[in-house]
Design an enzyme around this catalytic site. Structure first.
Site, mmCIF file in Angstrom:
data_model
loop_
_atom_site.group_PDB
_atom_site.id
_atom_site.type_symbol
_atom_site.label_atom_id
_atom_site.label_comp_id
_atom_site.label_asym_id
_atom_site.label_seq_id
_atom_site.Cartn_x
_atom_site.Cartn_y
_atom_site.Cartn_z
ATOM 1 N N ASP A 1 80.607 71.241 -82.065
ATOM 2 C CA ASP A 1 81.709 71.600 -81.586
ATOM 3 C C ASP A 1 82.398 72.485 -83.606
ATOM 4 O O ASP A 1 83.235 73.916 -84.153
ATOM 5 C CB ASP A 1 82.999 70.825 -81.528
ATOM 6 C CG ASP A 1 82.650 70.336 -79.981
ATOM 7 O OD1 ASP A 1 81.934 71.477 -79.508
ATOM 8 O OD2 ASP A 1 83.434 69.998 -79.691
ATOM 9 N N ASP B 1 90.617 61.653 -83.290
ATOM 10 C CA ASP B 1 90.423 62.813 -84.107
ATOM 11 C C ASP B 1 92.068 63.326 -84.679
ATOM 12 O O ASP B 1 91.784 62.661 -85.891
ATOM 13 C CB ASP B 1 89.642 63.084 -84.221
ATOM 14 C CG ASP B 1 88.170 62.714 -83.990
ATOM 15 O OD1 ASP B 1 87.584 61.835 -84.093
ATOM 16 O OD2 ASP B 1 87.345 63.428 -83.132
#
Length: 408
Positions: A126, A16
């Site tokens: 998250d 990511d």
């Protein structure tokens, strides 16, 4: 977008955040990107981050050592609370995010950054944990969450983007589990684990990283002792250790004995269920030992009420609400309960099992003379008759009145 000239990126070096660096520069007028990583025990994953940052176009790389702070200010308070999310999850990712986010905010403010960027997906927990922490310390800071605004829709498309931009990856499409590693645990999500009908292949080479499956554990048990002071583990097998060293050592011992594997379908904060496999060998041992010691040192009412508090505490940690008045208040309550949680717990580790092997404490509330089945001089068994008559009085009165009404 022109006002965004400097961005602090929460950088892990994974898929990511690796593609986010060039994406930020493409979409925010070649903005300056400062990469920040917090070391909460993912040591191996930090190797080579500086070189990767340069290759991807990040201007600077800042790595902050957070392990001691992580353990002493986040892990141990949660351990003392006995907080477990949905009976199984020991909150490994959950309480790592606030300490990382706090430090990222400090750096962003010092650097005069225009925004903070993270690589959390729009489906996960998250994003909430990071952003609530950011709001607690920099309420006016702009937050960039690429997963919520870019055109990439899957991890396969992320890999496509990386290949198109010549970004080197440590993974491939066949081993593309989503993992999170820190001192406390390792999580595995994605691929075959997305179907709860599939049994995790614990014996597959390379799947487990912190230990082995119970079937592969030694045939002989391993005995350990843990010393606690006011609810905090301070020694292993009689040797004093700081928290970081103790957890790392327990990870090795527990992992070798197949301890701490959890296959969980959990309720995410954003509303969906997700399936993950967690390795938490050292943490599982510590939670078990702490609970055993509390059975000896806490009175019944405190122990039972604390169990209710633990459920709420776990929700708070899971939901990213660490920096809130309620969490602080609950921690104050927990600390008060831990004043007498001092002693030694002995455990037998055997093929994934934790077996109690003895517990002692100078603050023990267990009185062998009162509890014995043998003859004693301190307990008058006739006292129980009057207690039962009073304790059962509401039941008796109701039954008598029901009887009178039914016969009337």
């Amino acid at each position: 977008m022109s006002e965004i000239k400097k961005v602090v990126l929460a950088y892990s070096g994974g898929l990511d955040t690796s593609i986010i660096i060039p994406w930020l520069k493409e979409n925010y007028n070649n903005c300056e990107v400062i990469c920040v990583s917090g070391n909460v025990g993912q040591d191996a994953e930090l190797e080579g981050l500086e070189e990767r940052r340069v290759d991807l176009g990040g201007r600077r790389m800042i790595i902050k050592e957070l392990q001691d702070e992580f353990v002493n200010e986040y892990v141990f308070p949660t351990l003392k609370a006995g907080a477990v999310y949905e009976n199984k999850y020991l909150l490994g990712t959950s309480f790592a995010r606030p300490v990382i986010a706090k430090r990222i905010v400090e750096i962003a403010l010092k650097e005069g950054a225009d925004a903070i960027c993270h690589g959390c997906t729009g489906k996960g927990n998250d994003q909430v944990r990071f952003e609530l922490a950011i709001k607690a310390f920099a309420p006016s800071m702009k937050i960039i969450a690429p997963w919520r605004i870019w055109n990439i829709k899957s991890r396969d498309e992320e890999i496509d983007y990386a290949e198109a931009h010549n970004i080197p990856l440590k993974i491939n499409r066949e081993t593309n589990y989503s993992k999170d590693m820190n001192l406390w645990h390792l999580s595995h999500e994605g691929l075959d684990l997305e179907d709860p009908a599939n049994e995790p292949n614990y014996q597959k080479p390379g799947f487990l990283e912190l230990g082995v499956s119970p079937e592969q554990a030694p045939d002989a048990p391993t005995y350990i002792t843990l010393d606690f002071e006011k609810g905090i583990p301070v020694a292993l097998n009689g040797e004093k250790m700081d928290g970081v060293t103790l957890i790392k050592t327990l990870n090795k011992i527990g992992g070798a004995n197949g301890i701490g594997l959890a296959d969980i379908v959990e309720n995410r904060l954003v509303g969906m269920k997700s399936r993950g496999v967690y390795e938490t060998p050292g943490g599982t041992i510590l939670y078990h030992a702490h609970e055993v010691l509390e059975t000896l040192c806490l009175d019944k009412e405190t122990q039972h009420y604390k169990q209710q508090i633990a459920l709420k505490f776990a929700d708070i940690v899971y939901n990213g609400q660490w920096y809130t008045p309620l969490r602080e208040a609950l921690s104050a309550f927990v600390d008060e309960t831990q004043k007498t949680v001092t002693g030694t717990v002995k455990l037998k580790l055997y093929k994934g099992n934790l077996i109690n092997a003895g517990v002692t404490s100078p603050y023990s509330l267990y009185d062998e003379e009162i509890a014995t089945f043998g003859e004693d001089e301190v307990y008058d068994q006739m006292d129980s008759q009057g207690f039962i008559n009073l304790f059962g009085l509401p039941i008796k009165v109701k039954a008598l009145l029901d009887e009178k009404r039914n016969n009337g």
